[in-house]
Write a protein that holds these residues in place. Sequence first.
Motif: not given
Length: 193
Positions: A69-85
């Motif tokens: 998960x990265x914020x749009x317009x930000x520096x592509x820095x990860x802020x989290x994760x989400x998954x389907x298992x």
Amino acid sequence: MTVRLDTEHLILRPFEAEDAEAVQGYVGLWEVARMTSRIPHPYPPGAAAEWIAGHQSQRDSGQEHTFCLVLKGANDQPIGAASLRFLEKGNWEIGYVLAPDHWGRGLATEAAKALVVLGFEKLGAEALQSGHFADNPASGRVLEKTGFAANGIARQWSEARQDFVDSNRFLLTRETWEKARRAAAGGNPEPGS
């Protein structure tokens, strides 16, 4: 299948090797790890890089689709994760984690809603499951806003706590999701409903 998803505020993309340092930072926090089932605490050095390295084989096998998960317009820095298992035919489990600096802004809900669409429209899910530890009601609100309904309580292992914890379980079926989409679009309800 490699997918990129866009929401109002987020880009959900595959993790890359250079994301490991950021992941190691937020996942290593006690307040994050304790609210998950699979993240150990303390988080071992190099564990984020090892975790990311396994994503492609999980995608290729159809067992798990994990997104950075990265914020749009930000520096592509990860802020989290989400998954389907994948759990079993037609059944998938949604999970998500956010760095504490981004809690309370609706971002987990955005990510979860994107995964619901992916699960039902692309992965052939008939039901999506999720849950949250009883002492994490904010995660329950994410699930409710995403359309999930409470479906019981379980004792679930927490790797960080090294103990079983009460977990509120949630379910979203394809039928419920489709009815909600039709209602939101102003569609006619099904006959007899």
